[in-house]
Write a protein that holds these residues in place. Structure first.
Motif, short mmCIF file in Angstrom:
data_model
loop_
_atom_site.label_atom_id
_atom_site.label_comp_id
_atom_site.label_asym_id
_atom_site.label_seq_id
_atom_site.Cartn_x
_atom_site.Cartn_y
_atom_site.Cartn_z
N GLN A 83 157.16 25.28 62.00
CA GLN A 83 157.86 24.03 62.25
C GLN A 83 156.99 22.85 61.84
N LYS A 84 157.67 21.72 61.61
CA LYS A 84 156.94 20.49 61.26
C LYS A 84 156.69 19.68 62.52
N TYR A 85 155.63 18.91 62.47
CA TYR A 85 155.31 18.04 63.61
C TYR A 85 155.38 16.59 63.19
N GLY A 86 155.45 15.76 64.20
CA GLY A 86 155.29 14.33 64.00
C GLY A 86 154.10 13.90 64.84
N ALA A 87 153.46 12.81 64.45
CA ALA A 87 152.32 12.29 65.23
C ALA A 87 152.79 11.01 65.93
N LEU A 88 153.01 11.14 67.24
CA LEU A 88 153.41 9.96 68.04
C LEU A 88 152.14 9.15 68.30
N LEU A 89 152.08 7.95 67.73
CA LEU A 89 150.86 7.14 67.89
C LEU A 89 150.71 6.70 69.33
N ASN A 90 149.48 6.74 69.79
CA ASN A 90 149.22 6.31 71.16
C ASN A 90 148.81 4.83 71.15
N ASN A 91 149.73 3.98 71.58
CA ASN A 91 149.46 2.54 71.57
C ASN A 91 148.34 2.15 72.54
N PHE A 92 148.00 3.05 73.46
CA PHE A 92 146.95 2.75 74.44
C PHE A 92 145.56 3.10 73.91
N SER A 93 145.51 3.81 72.77
CA SER A 93 144.22 4.24 72.24
C SER A 93 143.64 3.16 71.33
N ALA A 94 142.32 3.06 71.35
CA ALA A 94 141.66 2.03 70.53
C ALA A 94 141.04 2.63 69.27
N VAL A 95 141.51 3.83 68.87
CA VAL A 95 140.97 4.41 67.62
C VAL A 95 141.47 3.57 66.45
N ASP A 96 140.53 3.15 65.60
CA ASP A 96 140.88 2.30 64.46
C ASP A 96 141.45 3.12 63.31
N HIS A 97 142.15 2.44 62.47
CA HIS A 97 142.52 2.97 61.15
C HIS A 97 143.38 4.23 61.16
N VAL A 98 144.01 4.55 62.29
CA VAL A 98 144.84 5.78 62.28
C VAL A 98 146.01 5.61 61.32
N THR A 99 146.64 4.44 61.39
CA THR A 99 147.82 4.26 60.54
C THR A 99 147.42 4.29 59.07
N GLN A 100 146.28 3.61 58.75
CA GLN A 100 145.83 3.63 57.34
C GLN A 100 145.55 5.07 56.90
N GLU A 101 144.88 5.81 57.79
CA GLU A 101 144.53 7.21 57.46
C GLU A 101 145.80 8.02 57.18
N LEU A 102 146.81 7.84 58.06
CA LEU A 102 148.04 8.63 57.89
C LEU A 102 148.81 8.19 56.65
N GLU A 103 148.81 6.88 56.41
CA GLU A 103 149.55 6.39 55.24
C GLU A 103 148.89 6.83 53.94
N LEU A 104 147.56 6.93 53.96
CA LEU A 104 146.86 7.45 52.77
C LEU A 104 147.27 8.88 52.47
N LEU A 105 147.61 9.61 53.54
CA LEU A 105 148.05 11.00 53.36
C LEU A 105 149.53 11.09 52.99
N ASN A 106 150.16 9.89 52.86
CA ASN A 106 151.57 9.83 52.47
C ASN A 106 152.53 10.05 53.65
N ALA A 107 152.01 9.97 54.88
CA ALA A 107 152.90 10.06 56.05
C ALA A 107 153.47 8.66 56.31
N THR A 108 154.68 8.60 56.88
CA THR A 108 155.27 7.30 57.21
C THR A 108 155.79 7.34 58.65
N ASP A 109 155.89 6.15 59.22
CA ASP A 109 156.44 6.01 60.57
C ASP A 109 157.97 6.03 60.45
N PHE A 110 158.57 7.16 60.82
CA PHE A 110 160.02 7.27 60.59
C PHE A 110 160.81 6.31 61.48
#
Ligand SMILES: C[S@@+](CC[C@H](N)C(=O)[O-])C[C@H]1O[C@@H](n2cnc3c(N)ncnc32)[C@H](O)[C@@H]1O
Length: 422
Positions: A83-110
């Protein structure tokens, strides 16, 4: 004995099912194996155990081929694949650059992509309409036609967004259709909060359908292990959130998820309980603006893939047969817990009409006849337009929406239906 069981189990499909020996399957000889290994029915003390996954697949072959017809073979193959997964971003986390990292991999926020796609869809419809207008009024001046088109386009752009107003706070990244890249495991920030939660992306659709508004009182009646509770918290706008699950052990997993993803100050605002949800209507009736009833079901994907904790195990037959009744009781409790004017979303991860549309129909009927409550089944067909790039939807649901597993978009199954208490 086995032959009789096979006949009872439905003939050809079962026989075909048993001919193929899978891991943990019955002893060789049930099918085309060498003669010396053939199972000697009259000598065997006990019938060979058919693994629950095999029973599940047989049950689905018999039932879903009738419901899904030509679609079933491809849905079946998808259920048996990763099965495929989605990555639900945690708005409470302070990890930087997650969105950039995912977008570089060609993932998008559906989720955030959906309104943009809807706008493009509206523009397309408007342009088509303008084109039709143009051909109707052949005599208009060039300038006039442009103005008319422009007006139509502007109306489309300023027209209210397609319902629901998708909560912009929920962000879930998925890889495009056909891309089976896996997400890396979640990482903690300096305070130990993980950056994303991996889940079946289709599980977010019931939460989005709930359309939580600022200060809503929200009840998640069957909440554990807590993926949807976490998504509800990501909206950041619940006035009050009650998360309940009858299972103590699963409620512990809910606590763990809250602990791994949500800061203490927010965690402490969530009321976690372990009541039997069927009693909730009497405990706290007419209280909530929004209620999520994500019921226990045959968890179709799990049932064909995992032997452990499988509801098709023979000793759980009665429990499985009683599921629609339990689901109906939980949905009724959810309806009773909702304020008049409030909304309930019912969801399962099964393709079964008996656990989906029939439960809705019965609940609407019982609410009316036994509680004098009228229910409106809300139209969610716009979800198909909004999310068609990410999910494959079944187009023939009478009530609610159903995500079908597909080899290029292997999410679901996920059925969801929204009811408004009048
Ligand atoms: C499909 S799971 C819920 C998944 C959860 N909503 C999530 O997103 O992680 C169904 C849950 O219903 C719970 N359940 C079963 N019977 C229940 C009952 N009578 N009252 C409340 N919860 C119940 C099960 O323990 C199980 O955790």
């Amino acid at each position: 004995m086995m032959a009789a069981a096979l006949r009872a189990a439905g003939g050809r499909a079962a026989a075909a099912l048993l001919r193929r020996r899978g891991p943990g399957g019955p002893p060789a000889g049930l099918g085309a194996g060498p003669r010396r290994y053939r199972y000697k029915e009259k000598w065997a003390a006990t019938a060979p155990r058919i693994p629950p996954t095999r029973l599940a697949l047989h049950h689905f072959d018999v039932n879903y081929s009738l419901q899904l017809k030509d679609l079933w073979p491809s849905v079946r193959a998808s259920l048996l694949c990763e099965q495929k997964y989605g990555a639900l971003l945690n708005n409470f986390s302070a990890v930087d650059h997650v969105t950039q990292e995912l977008e570089l991999l060609n993932a998008t926020d559906f989720v955030s992509q959906a309104p943009k796609k809807a706008l493009r869809w509206q523009r397309g419809a408007a342009a088509e309409e303008a084109g039709r207008g143009e051909s109707r009024s052949q005599e208009g001046s060039g300038e006039g036609r442009t103005a008319m088109q422009a007006e139509t386009m502007t109306r489309a752009e300023t027209s209210p967004p397609l319902r629901p107003s998708i909560s912009s706070n929920i962000k879930c990244y998925t890889f495009p259709r056909g891309d089976v890249t896996r997400f890396r495991p979640a990482r903690p920030d300096a305070l130990g909060l993980l950056d994303y939660y991996l889940m079946d992306a289709a599980s977010l659709l019931p939460v989005l359908a709930l359309n939580v508004q600022p200060d809503d009182f929200v009840l998640d009646l069957c909440a554990a292990p807590g993926g949807k509770t976490l998504a509800l918290l990501q909206t950041g706008i619940c006035g009050y959130l009650a998360a309940n699950d009858v299972s103590i052990s699963r409620t512990k997993r809910l606590y763990q998820i809250l602990h791994s993803y949500v800061p203490k100050v927010i965690r402490e605002t969530v009321s976690v309980t372990s009541y039997d949800g069927r009693d909730w209507g009497q405990l706290q009736g007419s209280t909530f603006h929004k209620v999520l009833v994500d019921v226990p079901c045959t968890t179709d994907r799990h049932s064909v893939m995992e032997e452990e904790n499988n509801i098709f195990h023979r000793r759980r037959t009665k429990e499985r047969q009683m599921l629609p009744m339990l689901q109906l009781q939980l949905l009724m409790a959810g309806i009773l817990a909702t304020k008049p004017g409030g909304e309930v979303v019912y969801s399962t991860c099964s393709l079964s009409p008996l656990q989906n549309e029939y439960v809705i129909e019965r609940a609407v009927e019982i609410a009316e006849t036994e509680f004098n409550i009228s229910i409106h089944v809300e139209d969610l067909s716009h979800f198909r337009t909004l999310f068609q790039d990410t999910f494959s939807f079944f187009v023939d649901c009478r009530l609610g929406e159903l995500v079908l597993p597909h080899l290029t978009a292997n999410f679901g199954p996920m059925y969801f239906c929204k009811l408004r208490r009048m």
